[in-house]
Design a protein around this motif. Sequence first.
Motif, mmCIF file in Angstrom:
data_model
loop_
_atom_site.group_PDB
_atom_site.id
_atom_site.type_symbol
_atom_site.label_atom_id
_atom_site.label_comp_id
_atom_site.label_asym_id
_atom_site.label_seq_id
_atom_site.Cartn_x
_atom_site.Cartn_y
_atom_site.Cartn_z
ATOM 1 N N PHE A 172 0.837 -1.198 0.000
ATOM 2 C CA PHE A 172 0.000 0.000 0.000
ATOM 3 C C PHE A 172 0.869 1.244 0.000
ATOM 4 C CE2 PHE A 172 -2.221 3.358 2.301
ATOM 5 C CZ PHE A 172 -3.333 3.499 1.503
ATOM 6 N N SER A 173 0.497 2.266 -0.872
ATOM 7 C CA SER A 173 1.255 3.509 -0.955
ATOM 8 C C SER A 173 0.307 4.686 -1.102
ATOM 9 C CB SER A 173 2.211 3.462 -2.164
ATOM 10 O OG SER A 173 2.895 4.686 -2.278
ATOM 11 N N LEU A 174 0.689 5.852 -0.529
ATOM 12 C CA LEU A 174 -0.123 7.073 -0.628
ATOM 13 C C LEU A 174 0.176 7.894 -1.868
ATOM 14 C CD1 LEU A 174 0.048 8.323 3.070
ATOM 15 C CD2 LEU A 174 -1.861 7.169 1.931
ATOM 16 N N MET A 175 1.200 7.528 -2.608
ATOM 17 C CA MET A 175 1.562 8.322 -3.780
ATOM 18 C C MET A 175 0.466 8.387 -4.837
ATOM 19 S SD MET A 175 4.308 9.828 -3.276
ATOM 20 C CE MET A 175 4.606 10.352 -4.952
ATOM 21 N N PRO A 176 -0.217 7.282 -5.178
ATOM 22 C CA PRO A 176 -1.308 7.420 -6.173
ATOM 23 C C PRO A 176 -2.403 8.358 -5.730
ATOM 24 C CG PRO A 176 -0.657 5.143 -5.924
ATOM 25 C CD PRO A 176 0.039 5.878 -4.823
ATOM 26 N N LEU A 177 -2.729 8.326 -4.415
ATOM 27 C CA LEU A 177 -3.791 9.219 -3.936
ATOM 28 C C LEU A 177 -3.386 10.684 -4.036
ATOM 29 C CD1 LEU A 177 -4.996 7.235 -0.793
ATOM 30 C CD2 LEU A 177 -6.052 7.340 -3.048
ATOM 31 N N LEU A 178 -2.095 10.962 -3.819
ATOM 32 C CA LEU A 178 -1.640 12.344 -3.853
ATOM 33 C C LEU A 178 -1.373 12.858 -5.277
ATOM 34 C CD1 LEU A 178 0.845 12.271 -0.833
ATOM 35 C CD2 LEU A 178 -1.496 13.128 -0.870
ATOM 36 N N SER A 179 -1.056 11.935 -6.189
ATOM 37 C CA SER A 179 -0.674 12.377 -7.541
ATOM 38 C C SER A 179 -1.809 12.369 -8.542
ATOM 39 C CB SER A 179 0.455 11.472 -8.058
ATOM 40 O OG SER A 179 0.006 10.130 -8.140
ATOM 41 N N TRP A 180 -2.964 11.746 -8.211
ATOM 42 C CA TRP A 180 -4.015 11.670 -9.243
ATOM 43 C C TRP A 180 -4.607 13.028 -9.619
ATOM 44 C CZ3 TRP A 180 -9.039 13.232 -8.940
ATOM 45 C CH2 TRP A 180 -9.574 13.487 -7.659
ATOM 46 N N PRO A 181 -4.728 14.035 -8.711
ATOM 47 C CA PRO A 181 -5.226 15.345 -9.212
ATOM 48 C C PRO A 181 -4.274 15.987 -10.215
ATOM 49 C CG PRO A 181 -5.423 15.193 -6.823
ATOM 50 C CD PRO A 181 -4.559 14.061 -7.248
ATOM 51 N N ILE A 182 -2.960 15.831 -9.961
ATOM 52 C CA ILE A 182 -1.999 16.419 -10.889
ATOM 53 C C ILE A 182 -2.064 15.729 -12.239
ATOM 54 C CG2 ILE A 182 0.452 16.866 -11.266
ATOM 55 C CD1 ILE A 182 0.810 16.976 -8.242
ATOM 56 N N LEU A 183 -2.184 14.394 -12.228
ATOM 57 C CA LEU A 183 -2.296 13.655 -13.485
ATOM 58 C C LEU A 183 -3.569 14.034 -14.240
ATOM 59 C CD1 LEU A 183 -1.104 10.123 -12.283
ATOM 60 C CD2 LEU A 183 0.202 11.821 -13.560
ATOM 61 N N LEU A 184 -4.660 14.252 -13.486
ATOM 62 C CA LEU A 184 -5.921 14.653 -14.133
ATOM 63 C C LEU A 184 -5.789 16.014 -14.807
ATOM 64 C CD1 LEU A 184 -8.909 14.163 -14.713
ATOM 65 C CD2 LEU A 184 -9.435 15.174 -12.488
ATOM 66 N N LEU A 185 -5.139 16.965 -14.124
ATOM 67 C CA LEU A 185 -4.949 18.288 -14.724
ATOM 68 C C LEU A 185 -4.051 18.211 -15.957
ATOM 69 C CD1 LEU A 185 -4.456 20.495 -11.523
ATOM 70 C CD2 LEU A 185 -6.462 20.375 -13.011
ATOM 71 N N VAL A 186 -3.003 17.392 -15.881
ATOM 72 C CA VAL A 186 -2.127 17.233 -17.039
ATOM 73 C C VAL A 186 -2.897 16.633 -18.204
ATOM 74 C CG1 VAL A 186 -0.093 16.011 -17.890
ATOM 75 C CG2 VAL A 186 -0.037 17.102 -15.642
ATOM 76 N N HIS A 187 -3.750 15.647 -17.914
ATOM 77 C CA HIS A 187 -4.542 15.014 -18.978
ATOM 78 C C HIS A 187 -5.506 16.011 -19.624
ATOM 79 C CE1 HIS A 187 -6.673 11.877 -21.132
ATOM 80 N NE2 HIS A 187 -7.807 12.331 -20.606
ATOM 81 N N LEU A 188 -6.176 16.842 -18.794
ATOM 82 C CA LEU A 188 -7.103 17.848 -19.337
ATOM 83 C C LEU A 188 -6.354 18.898 -20.153
ATOM 84 C CD1 LEU A 188 -9.468 18.385 -16.267
ATOM 85 C CD2 LEU A 188 -9.948 17.111 -18.369
#
Length: 527
Positions: free
Chosen positions: A127-143
């Motif tokens: 288990f890691s907290l990195m995906p939870l913390l990085s998904w908003p940034i990835l979403l903004l990059v995708h948009l």
Amino acid sequence: MQGPDSFALDELTDAQKQSLESFCQVTKEENVQLAVRVLRSRQWRVEQAVEMYYEPGLISPLAAATVEEPVGSSQLRRRQTAAQSSGGSSSGGSSSGGGGGSRSEAQPSPEEPEQEHKAVSSQKPQFSLMPLLSWPILLLVHLATTMINVVLQLVGRQRITTSAARTSRPAPYSSDRSQFVREFESAYGTVHVPFYTGTLAEAQETARRETKYLVVMLWSSEHDDTPLFEHALTQPALVQCLSRSQFVVWAGDVASPDAFKAAESLSVCAFPFMGIVFMQQAAGRSGMQLLARMDGLGSSANAQHLASMLARFVERPVGRHAQTLHATRREQQERESARRLREQQNAAYERSLALDQERERARREQEERERREQEEAEALLREEQRRKELCRRWRWAKFAEQQQQQQQQQQDNTEDLVTTLSLRLENGSRVVCKFAASATLQQVFDFVETRDIADEWAQTQTTPYGADLSKTSMPKDYEHTYEFALVSQFPRVVFEDRSANLKDALAASGLWPSAALIVEPLFEPED
């Protein structure tokens, strides 16, 4: 064995490898198997694959079906490849003795990969907290990436080409619509859909005024499908479909400002673009209703097949909105009839108003003319009365002078030579009078002019200006005009020079010492 969706890079052609590389560079996708699945679903068309990749909901089934290969299997394949290469190199040296033993040493045992695969499979993810913390940034990059690609497609700057370089017809900017048609005809001939040669605003106004469908075609000269789309515009199926009177066809390259504005207003996502627009009018304002649109082309084998598809694409919304078009035409005809009726009524009112205004103007002019004539007549009458009064006063004054001269001659009694004149007046009466030889014709004229005053004085022995005749004075600013002439019949002589001596004038005509003269009026008497 490899599954139906499995692949090997060695099996791909050079064009497919370059398409895969271009797709991964644009989308930043690291999963090569997913990229191959997307490209295969779009027949290796990179632009359509990129659009599918960024379309919400289209990539999810392929991503869910994609299973990444385990690390153990990749390591196993690398070991097998190394073993085969080492076995191949040593097979020549050991072929003379104990060849079977050499092959058994080179090949790994079957239990080794199975144990390694079990070891890898038995590992549990931590288990890691990195995906939870990085998904908003990835979403903004995708948009942000999605928006950038859409903007690039709109301005026609995104250019993803395959290894097979294509040659496209240049489309230089030109605001002249007739030049656009000439360039198209120079490339594809004179048989094509009937392009509207005006601006887009003029095409919209024509479609609104004549209640027609507006067919908007937009393309980019840098797009791969543009030559196929332009060639389809010359096919008989599409030409016959769009040559009907219910269509107004407007086309253009987005390199021109007018076509670029049209692409912005219609929110074009891909080129070539084709839209069916209906110009509706409500509450006195015109608006565009987009009935159908086509952003980009699907899989089309040739221009004839694409032309048939475009013809069917045009016919579908036209059939669905036929009743709306008829209703709009009836409404427009009713508005036009009401407008013509109002214009006729307004014209009739204007004619009636103009006629009434003309009559009123004529009446006012007639009244003004009559008023002026009456004033002029009254002024003439007053002037005539004043002139008559001055003439009457002048005659009384002349009669008074004659009476004084006559009394003076009687007192002096010095005149021996006299002449006798017989004068026939204008009223037909005859008067006999005597004048001295030194008298002038002026005295004869004055004698004739004062005959009515003498008759009045003989009857009343008074004047209109007092009883004393000697006090009658000449009027000021008055010049008397004699309206008669003295004429001798035998011989015919007209005496006009009133300053001449009476004796000399009569002797010159043989009329001395007596003469018969006629008083002739110079003007015809008024009725």
